[in-house]
Write a protein that holds these residues in place. Structure first.
Motif, short mmCIF file in Angstrom:
data_model
loop_
_atom_site.label_atom_id
_atom_site.label_comp_id
_atom_site.label_asym_id
_atom_site.label_seq_id
_atom_site.Cartn_x
_atom_site.Cartn_y
_atom_site.Cartn_z
N PHE A 15 0.59 -1.45 0.36
CA PHE A 15 -0.31 -0.26 0.12
C PHE A 15 0.55 1.04 0.05
CE2 PHE A 15 -2.66 2.96 2.32
CZ PHE A 15 -3.35 3.00 1.35
N CYS A 16 1.67 1.17 0.60
CA CYS A 16 2.42 2.23 1.12
C CYS A 16 3.78 2.81 -0.22
CB CYS A 16 4.08 1.87 1.79
SG CYS A 16 2.98 2.40 3.49
N GLN A 17 4.00 1.09 -1.15
CA GLN A 17 4.63 1.41 -1.46
C GLN A 17 3.61 2.42 -3.01
OE1 GLN A 17 6.24 -2.10 -2.80
NE2 GLN A 17 8.50 -1.73 -2.13
N GLU A 18 2.60 1.55 -3.36
CA GLU A 18 1.62 2.51 -4.61
C GLU A 18 1.20 3.92 -3.82
OE1 GLU A 18 -1.43 -0.53 -4.42
OE2 GLU A 18 -0.35 -1.42 -5.61
N LYS A 19 1.75 4.45 -2.95
CA LYS A 19 1.31 5.99 -2.28
C LYS A 19 2.53 6.45 -3.11
CE LYS A 19 -1.59 7.36 -0.05
NZ LYS A 19 -3.23 8.51 -0.21
N VAL A 20 3.37 6.06 -2.89
CA VAL A 20 4.67 7.20 -4.17
C VAL A 20 4.18 7.76 -4.75
CG1 VAL A 20 6.67 7.57 -5.05
CG2 VAL A 20 6.22 5.08 -3.83
N THR A 21 3.84 9.58 -4.28
CA THR A 21 3.27 10.11 -5.57
C THR A 21 3.95 11.41 -6.46
OG1 THR A 21 4.28 12.13 -3.40
CG2 THR A 21 1.73 11.34 -3.27
N PRO A 22 3.84 11.17 -7.35
CA PRO A 22 4.04 11.70 -8.61
C PRO A 22 5.26 12.80 -8.36
CG PRO A 22 2.04 11.21 -9.24
CD PRO A 22 2.48 11.07 -7.89
N PRO A 23 5.99 13.27 -8.94
CA PRO A 23 6.73 14.38 -8.23
C PRO A 23 5.55 15.88 -9.67
CG PRO A 23 7.59 13.43 -9.78
CD PRO A 23 6.67 12.86 -9.80
N THR A 24 5.39 17.13 -8.14
CA THR A 24 5.39 17.80 -9.54
C THR A 24 6.14 18.75 -10.38
OG1 THR A 24 5.42 19.18 -7.57
CG2 THR A 24 3.30 18.31 -7.27
N ALA A 25 4.56 19.14 -11.64
CA ALA A 25 5.47 20.68 -12.13
C ALA A 25 6.60 21.12 -11.70
CB ALA A 25 4.43 20.40 -13.52
N LEU A 386 13.66 11.77 -6.74
CA LEU A 386 13.98 12.23 -5.01
C LEU A 386 12.86 12.36 -4.52
CD1 LEU A 386 17.33 13.81 -5.12
CD2 LEU A 386 17.12 11.60 -5.09
N PRO A 387 12.77 12.12 -2.87
CA PRO A 387 11.27 12.52 -2.27
C PRO A 387 11.70 14.40 -2.49
CG PRO A 387 13.38 11.67 -0.43
CD PRO A 387 13.78 11.52 -1.92
N ASP A 388 10.86 14.95 -2.40
CA ASP A 388 10.34 16.44 -2.19
C ASP A 388 11.80 16.95 -1.72
OD1 ASP A 388 8.57 16.21 -4.26
OD2 ASP A 388 6.77 16.32 -2.92
N ALA A 389 11.32 17.80 -2.08
CA ALA A 389 12.94 19.38 -1.06
C ALA A 389 14.30 18.73 -1.22
CB ALA A 389 12.53 19.42 0.12
#
Ligand code: FUL
Length: 682
Positions: A15-25, A386-389
């Motif tokens: 579930f967590c893996q699927e929850k990886v949010t796509p990067p924003t533009a 990468l993760p955001d930020a």
């Protein structure tokens, strides 16, 4: 599986893996038509129109349709060559500044319909489009807003004319991938006989918003080119070079086509640019955009063309190379040979991506769907991030053994915006990481070149950026050396220098007429040749044990002691082929500094872009005292206009301390010019 806790954990993990949010533009982002276009990378220009026949670069507008008369026009030949060269499309000059149009437009008589070509029944745009489609090439059209033929140019009526013609072009020939609006416009011209200067306000005259809207309406997928876009911008020079830092972002509303300060201020794009307007590098394969027989010996060399490739496509720009189609209506044999050599070398340089055989890992990953492996999967649509930020992270390659390479290729996933502003490449030797190359922007594609390195591990450090880096592809290549004969230079003093045209090559030479090989003297520093000699030299790849073809230069006396009492006369014997002397009395007198037994003379005409004063008929005199002169030769330099190469005059051995070369006639009746003069003693 019996353990319910384990099952729950597994489910949670999935579930967590699927929850990886796509990067924003990161704004601005490209329009789909720009995304499709950037994948083309490489396409060609065809400059063929009235100028081909008037032998000009910018016709005045008073040319006659009868002048347009190609003898063997074959658009399929252009398309075949472009295709073989790896180009994805061709753009033709449908109308250049002189106003002549290549299709039977209903709105002007200044067109192919009134020319002898195909008895006035021809439509060159049609033939061009058919040939491109047959070879699977995209079709682009260049249309000059400036029209030095049209009587209404400068008035509002001309805008209607221009839009009528654009409507013809964009309605009748199928899909067009790029419409090219030149920034050069407004000035003197024939203008239907008015023969005057007409200035226009480049910002407002053409009412670009509505002209662009018309193009959009007729060809929604066409890229609109001008200095300022709106879809693709000029790179700001005609050498085919983008910049170390090249942004696809542009402060578009601050720019307009033809603005004087465009090149310095805007051509690189801007990090904080408001719109996505990527760069296109345009360059001709010869000095001129149009064909001139006198440039047949000036087709760009393979090293020059490769420099263009790396400085354009390798720097986040597309590449538009021009063919000046000749008066037959064909791409000249020399241009074909040059572009095909370039294509072969590009294929060779990128034949084998060494990263594909490496184990790739990253010190930071966003999660599933964004793993390091996606940077080497050959699919532009997938990327590592990468993760955001976070903007700093490394992609590391472990080759498992020592491999040698000299190119790094990176691609950002630009549909979500351009991001990276600093990166570097390191290799590991003896447990130590060492930087070997660095860059700023990446964009759609960035290629770094560096001398050969051998390493088991390499890593790319992403150091800074506007946001998290999205790396679609990473390539490591070992481009073969450009094994061409070395470049040669000589000074007035007689000092000779040789230079290999690629890193890591050695140069060997002989002076006794024998073929050089690695047992011949190796070139390490300048040396003096002050008498007649034949220099032969090769470049040699010590790793592959391969040698280039041989460079042969027939040298004669050094010019160390030579003098001229004429102002700037020494420019005719400074061993710099690009400087020249213009004579006020159509002659050049040289004091050789010593009495010599002479057998001949060489004359290189001036090599500048717009030459004048080539000697057509000459008289050559010798003197021992500078007072009494004796003519030793008189004659004609036959084909000097079309082939401005070194001319040789030979005569019976004579003694002389002074030589005087007189122009009895120059080709254009302008004052005689002298690129480089030499003597022969054998
Ligand atoms: C320039 C024009 O003035 C040249 O003649 C050529 O067409 C080149 C591509 O663009 O601005």
């Amino acid at each position: 599986m019996k353990n319910p806790l384990f099952l729950t954990l597994l489910l949670l993990l999935t579930f967590c893996q699927e929850k990886v949010t796509p990067p924003t533009a990161v704004e601005p982002v490209p329009h789909p038509r720009q995304i499709a276009w950037q994948e083309l990378e490489f396409y060609g220009f065809v400059h063929f129109n009235m100028n081909t026949f008037s032998d000009r670069e910018w016709g005045f507008g008073d040319e006659k349709p009868e002048q347009f008369n190609p003898t063997a026009l074959d658009a399929r030949q252009w398309a075949r060559i472009a295709k073989e060269a790896g180009m994805k499309g061709l753009i033709i000059t449908a109308k250049h500044h002189d106003g002549f149009v290549l299709w039977p437009s209903a709105y002007t008589e200044h067109s192919v319909k009134n020319s002898p070509w195909r008895d006035g029944k021809g439509d060159l745009i049609r033939e061009f489009v058919d040939a491109c489609r047959e070879y699977g090439l995209k079709v682009g059209l260049y249309y000059s807003p400036w029209d030095r033929n049209h009587p209404d140019y400068g008035k509002p009526e001309y805008i209607t004319y221009m839009r009528n013609q654009l409507t013809e072009l964009l309605s009748n020939y199928g899909d067009i991938f790029e419409v090219w609006f030149d920034g050069a416009n407004g000035g003197t011209g024939w203008y239907g006989g008015a023969n005057e200067e007409r200035k226009v306000d480049k910002l407002t005259y053409y009412d670009w918003p509505n002209t662009h809207a018309l193009v959009r309406d007729l060809q929604p997928n066409a890229m609109l080119f001008s200095d300022a876009g709106p879809d693709v911008r000029w790179v700001g020079n005609e050498h085919g070079f983008a910049y170390e830092t090249t942004w696809s972002n542009l402060m578009r509303d601050s720019v307009y086509a033809g603005m004087p300060e465009f090149s310095e201020k805007w051509a690189t794009g801007q990090e904080n640019g408001t719109h996505w307007v990527p760069a296109e590098s345009d360059v001709s394969i010869r000095p001129g955009w149009y064909y001139h027989a006198y440039e047949d010996h000036k087709v760009k060399s393979l090293p020059q063309l490769m420099e263009i490739y790396y400085n354009s496509i390798g720097r986040n720009s597309s590449l538009l190379i021009n063919f000046p189609v000749d008066t037959r209506g064909l791409i000249h044999e020399k241009d074909e040979e040059a572009i095909l050599k370039m294509a072969a070398k590009i294929r060779e340089d990128f034949a084998n991506n060494l990263a594909l055989d490496a184990r790739i890992s990253a010190d930071l990953e966003r999660g599933k769907g964004y793993e390091a492996e996606l940077a080497i999967d050959g699919d532009y649509e997938t990327y590592w991030t990468l993760p955001d930020a976070q903007v700093q992270a490394s992609l590391e390659l472990d080759f498992g053994k020592g491999v040698t390479f000299n190119r790094l290729l990176l691609q950002e996933y630009t549909p979500l915006g351009q991001r990276v502003t600093a990166f570097e490449l390191e290799i590991e030797t003896d447990g130590q990481w060492k930087k070997i190359a660095e860059g700023t922007t990446i964009g759609y594609k960035r290629i770094l070149r560096f001398p050969d390195v051998t390493a088991e591990k390499a890593r790319v450090n992403f150091i800074d950026g506007k946001n998290i880096p999205l790396i679609s592809e990473l390539g490591i290549y070992n481009a073969p050396k450009l094994l061409l004969p070395p470049a040669f230079g000589r000074k007035k003093s007689g000092e000779v220098n040789l230079k290999a045209l690629d890193e890591g090559l050695e140069v060997y030479y002989t002076l006794d007429g024998t073929e050089p090989d690695p047992s011949s003297p190796i070139y390490s520093q300048e040396f003096t040749i002050d008498a007649a000699a034949t220099l032969k030299a090769i470049s040699y790849d010590p790793v592959k044990k391969e040698k280039s073809e041989t460079l042969q230069v027939d040298l004669d006396l050094a010019k160390a002691l030579w003098n001229s009492s004429q102002k700037d006369g020494e420019k005719a014997f400074d061993e710099n082929p690009n400087s020249y002397f213009t004579s006020t009395d159509n002659s050049l007198t040289i004091e050789l500094g010593e009495s010599l037994e002479l057998t001949g003379l060489t004359y290189l005409p001036m090599q500048a872009r717009y030459p004048s004063g080539f000697i057509q008929e000459y008289s050559l005199e010798l003197s021992t005292d500078g007072k009494t002169w004796k003519e030793v030769s008189r004659g004609e330099f036959d084909n000097i206009v079309n082939s401005p190469i070194e001319q040789r005059v030979q005569f019976e051995k004579q003694n002389g301390r002074y030589i005087r070369l007189k122009a009895l006639k120059t080709v254009d009746d302008n004052p005689a010019t002298f690129g480089e003069v030499g003597v022969l003693t054998r």
